[in-house]
Every structure is written in structure tokens, then in C-alpha cells.
Design a protein around this motif. Structure first.
Motif, short mmCIF file in Angstrom:
data_model
loop_
_atom_site.label_atom_id
_atom_site.label_comp_id
_atom_site.label_asym_id
_atom_site.label_seq_id
_atom_site.Cartn_x
_atom_site.Cartn_y
_atom_site.Cartn_z
N THR A 103 0.81 -1.22 0.00
CA THR A 103 0.00 0.00 0.00
C THR A 103 0.84 1.27 0.00
O THR A 103 0.30 2.36 0.15
CB THR A 103 -0.97 0.00 1.19
OG1 THR A 103 -0.22 -0.20 2.40
CG2 THR A 103 -2.00 -1.11 1.06
N GLN A 293 -11.20 -2.31 6.72
CA GLN A 293 -10.70 -2.34 5.34
C GLN A 293 -11.02 -3.66 4.66
O GLN A 293 -11.30 -3.70 3.46
CB GLN A 293 -9.20 -2.04 5.30
CG GLN A 293 -8.88 -0.59 5.62
CD GLN A 293 -7.45 -0.17 5.31
OE1 GLN A 293 -6.90 0.66 6.00
NE2 GLN A 293 -6.86 -0.69 4.24
N HIS A 297 -13.07 -3.92 1.22
CA HIS A 297 -12.49 -4.59 0.05
C HIS A 297 -13.44 -5.66 -0.47
O HIS A 297 -13.64 -5.79 -1.69
CB HIS A 297 -11.15 -5.21 0.42
CG HIS A 297 -10.43 -5.84 -0.73
ND1 HIS A 297 -9.40 -5.21 -1.39
CD2 HIS A 297 -10.60 -7.03 -1.36
CE1 HIS A 297 -8.97 -5.98 -2.37
NE2 HIS A 297 -9.69 -7.11 -2.37
N THR A 302 -11.93 -2.90 -3.46
CA THR A 302 -10.82 -2.04 -3.10
C THR A 302 -11.10 -1.46 -1.72
O THR A 302 -12.18 -1.64 -1.16
CB THR A 302 -10.60 -0.92 -4.13
OG1 THR A 302 -9.39 -0.21 -3.82
CG2 THR A 302 -11.78 0.05 -4.12
N ALA A 303 -10.11 -0.76 -1.16
CA ALA A 303 -10.29 -0.17 0.17
C ALA A 303 -9.17 0.80 0.44
O ALA A 303 -8.13 0.79 -0.22
CB ALA A 303 -10.33 -1.26 1.25
N ASP A 304 -9.37 1.65 1.44
CA ASP A 304 -8.36 2.59 1.90
C ASP A 304 -8.64 2.86 3.37
O ASP A 304 -9.74 2.61 3.87
CB ASP A 304 -8.38 3.89 1.09
CG ASP A 304 -7.10 4.69 1.22
OD1 ASP A 304 -6.24 4.30 2.04
OD2 ASP A 304 -6.97 5.70 0.52
N GLY A 305 -7.62 3.37 4.07
CA GLY A 305 -7.77 3.65 5.49
C GLY A 305 -6.42 3.70 6.15
O GLY A 305 -5.42 4.07 5.52
N GLY A 308 -3.57 2.09 4.22
CA GLY A 308 -3.27 2.57 2.88
C GLY A 308 -4.15 1.97 1.81
O GLY A 308 -4.88 1.00 2.05
N PRO A 309 -4.10 2.54 0.60
CA PRO A 309 -4.97 2.08 -0.50
C PRO A 309 -4.55 0.72 -1.04
O PRO A 309 -3.38 0.50 -1.35
CB PRO A 309 -4.79 3.18 -1.55
CG PRO A 309 -3.43 3.76 -1.27
CD PRO A 309 -3.25 3.68 0.21
N HIS A 310 -5.50 -0.18 -1.16
CA HIS A 310 -5.21 -1.52 -1.65
C HIS A 310 -4.82 -1.47 -3.13
O HIS A 310 -5.53 -0.84 -3.93
CB HIS A 310 -6.41 -2.43 -1.46
CG HIS A 310 -6.74 -2.69 -0.02
ND1 HIS A 310 -7.62 -3.66 0.39
CD2 HIS A 310 -6.27 -2.10 1.13
CE1 HIS A 310 -7.71 -3.66 1.70
NE2 HIS A 310 -6.91 -2.72 2.18
#
Length: 332
Positions: A103, A293, A297, A302-305, A308-310
């Protein structure tokens, strides 16, 4: 690499053997326990750190040794996206290739003689998969505990190719920190070093040590004798601080070893799953942040937090195990 066991008792150390070689302050020979890495076609790894009686050598807090493993039969290394806090991951290969994505935005294939260093800081996530190149994967995965300041800092990734040097008949690659006048470029946050040493058959090799450092010797192949202990493959010889030299005598087949050293790590260390923290509550908060997250996802791809961004290409991510019913305590 992720600690993928679903049984928290194993994550907390398990029944690995420790053989004391004498009085307090004497070396200890740490025997590995076998742990499955991955799912139904899990690749076995041999873990010598952490153990119940010893959790660290300097700031080195985790050591898995794996292979040589035929990837056609085992599936090789297949570790989906998973999180870390409070540590650095060190990937060092003897054979094969591993694709790393994380990430920070890094996407790279690590090969033998190269080191991947990922600093988690307050949170990072990564995946590791064997590539289709070759049929063997063989290497070591290590973690370094981060001190205050760095452990809540930014995530980062570094790739480095150390130059081998001939030193008194041994071939040495220093891949982290500084030793024997050789220095690796990746950032470290405590006084430590990591090196691969290749010894010819029957060699007796002497190298200086900082007396303030604890030192570990992991044998990859062959055998070595040091301070009266014969160390076989996947075993780890732990030497307390106070020594100004390391003496290794290689067996008849020669030996390849990893030498790890560092100043004793004085801060409390709570290790659970893929997290290195200071107390129970910090681990609980990191787990909750990761589970959010994971849910995002799986709902959106996808995901962020916090972690960090996947990156693209992650088909799935590993959820965290359930926490134990008692509060986690710092390791000795």
C-alpha cells in the motif's frame, strides 16, 4: 509475510524447544517449529523467533526459514494482502522469485541476493506470491521491531542489492545495517545488522562484533560450530551481548548462514498476528481498523484507510483472527 495460523496460541509462541548451553549468559540453541504458510496447499516454514523463552535478538523479533520448496507441489508462497504495524519486514531469498505488492504503491519482484525492506510505521499492507519463474522458492522472512517515533511514522518501501565481498575467505553480503565495514542503504531505526555469510568447507572464520550487540546465527545449509554448539540447518544460535568476536567453524560441506545482530531492544513488545505494539489496546485498535478495510475490500474490490490504499490485483485480503479472551502481555 503473514502469520497465517488461525490458532492464536501458536501465534503467541507455541512449544518450540530451546536448549541452554550452560550458565546464564551462555549461548542458546533455538530449534525451529514447522508452521503452515497459506491455505490448503500450505507451504511449510520453520520458525525460530519468537519463542516463549526468547522473543528478540536485538530488534529482530521474527524469523521464518523456508525451502527449498518445489512450488509445483506446494503452490509456493501465496500470501494475500495482510496488514502490519510497528515493524519492518525483511525478505531475503536464496532461490526463486517472490512478487511483492503493498500500500505504498510498490510492486516489485525480489530475487536471490536482493533485499526487500518494508517499514510499516503506523500501518501498511502487502501481499507476497511466488512467480512462475523456476520451480523452487527458498529464503528467509524476518521482522524488525520499530522504536517509538518510527513505529508511528510513515509507511515506506526500499529495495536494495548488496555487493558481495570476500572477507578472510568468506563471501559476505550485508543486506541491512552496517557490519565489517559494509553498509546497506535501507533505513534502520535501531543499531543492528543482517548479513548472509557463505563459508567454504572446513573454514574457521572470525569476525568482530560490537560487545553491546546480541547476535544470532541461522544456518541455511551445511552446519557450523560456534562456542561449543553445532548448529544444523534451520537452527538459530543466540549469543548474548558482551562478545567482541564471532567464530564459526564450517562443516565438511561448508555452510551458508544468516548473521543477525543488534543492541538489546528495551521497549515493551506485544506481538499478535502481524502486529507489533506496546500494549493490548493498541493491538485491538489495529485489528479493528484492518477489519474495516477487509469489509470494504470484499464489498467493493478495493479499500483505503489506516493501512493505505489496496493495490490493483488483490483478489482477496486476509481477515484477522479472533483476539484471545485474555489481555495480551508484553513479551520477555
Amino acid at each position: 509475510m503473514s502469520v497465517t495460523e488461525r490458532n492464536p496460541d501458536l501465534v503467541e509462541g507455541g512449544p518450540a524447544d530451546v536448549l541452554g548451553l550452560g550458565a546464564p549468559g551462555a549461548p542458546e540453541l533455538l530449534l525451529p517449529r514447522e508452521v503452515p504458510l497459506g491455505g490448503p496447499r500450505a507451504m511449510p516454514v520453520r520458525r525460530t523467533l519468537p519463542q516463549r523463552r526468547r522473543s528478540l535478538i536485538g530488534a529482530w523479533c521474527f524469523l521464518d526459514h523456508y525451502g527449498p520448496t518445489d512450488t509445483a507441489g506446494s503452490g509456493g508462497m501465496r500470501v494475500p494482502g495482510h496488514p502490519h504495524i510497528g515493524l519492518q519486514t525483511v525478505t531475503w531469498l536464496f532461490a526463486g522469485e517472490v512478487e511483492h505488492r503493498d500500500t505504498t504503491g510498490a510492486s516489485i519482484v525480489v530475487r536471490p541476493g536482493e533485499v526487500n525492506l518494508m517499514t510499516a510505521g503506523a500501518g501498511v499492507a502487502h501481499s507476497e506470491y511466488s512467480t512462475g519463474a523456476g520451480t523452487i522458492v527458498h529464503g528467509a522472512q524476518l521482522w524488525v521491531a520499530l522504536p517509538d517515533g518510527a513505529r508511528t511514522g510513515e509507511r515506506r518501501f526500499e529495495h536494495f542489492v548488496p555487493e558481495p565481498r570476500e572477507i578472510d575467505g568468506a563471501r559476505v553480503r550485508v543486506f541491512l545495517g552496517e557490519w565489517l565495514g559494509l553498509r546497506a542503504d535501507p533505513a534502520v531505526f535501531t543499531a543492528l545488522f543482517g548479513a548472509e555469510v557463505l563459508l567454504p568447507p572446513g573454514a574457521v572464520w572470525r569476525a568482530p562484533l560490537d560487545p553491546a550487540f546480541e547476535t544470532g546465527v541461522l544456518v541455511d545449509r551445511g552446519s557450523v560450530t560456534s562456542e561449543g554448539a553445532e548448529v544444523a540447518p534451520s537452527q538459530l544460535l543466540a549469543l548474548p551481548a558482551g562478545r567482541d568476536a564471532l567464530v564459526l567453524e564450517a562443516g565438511a560441506e561448508g555452510a551458508r548462514v544468516l548473521v543477525l545482530g543488534g543492541e538489546p531492544f528495551e521497549a515493551p513488545v506485544v506481538m499478535w498476528w502481524n502486529f507489533v505494539g506496546r500494549d493490548h489496546d493498541e493491538i485491538v485498535a489495529a485489528r479493528d481498523d484492518w477489519q474495516r478495510q477487509v469489509a470494504e475490500h470484499r464489498a467493493t474490490g478495493t479499500a483505503d484507510g489506516r493501512f493505505g490504499p489496496h493495490p490493483g490485483g488483490w483478489d482477496d485480503v486476509l481477515p484477522a483472527p479472533e483476539l484471545p479472551t485474555v489481555r495480551l502481555k508484553p513479551r520477555a
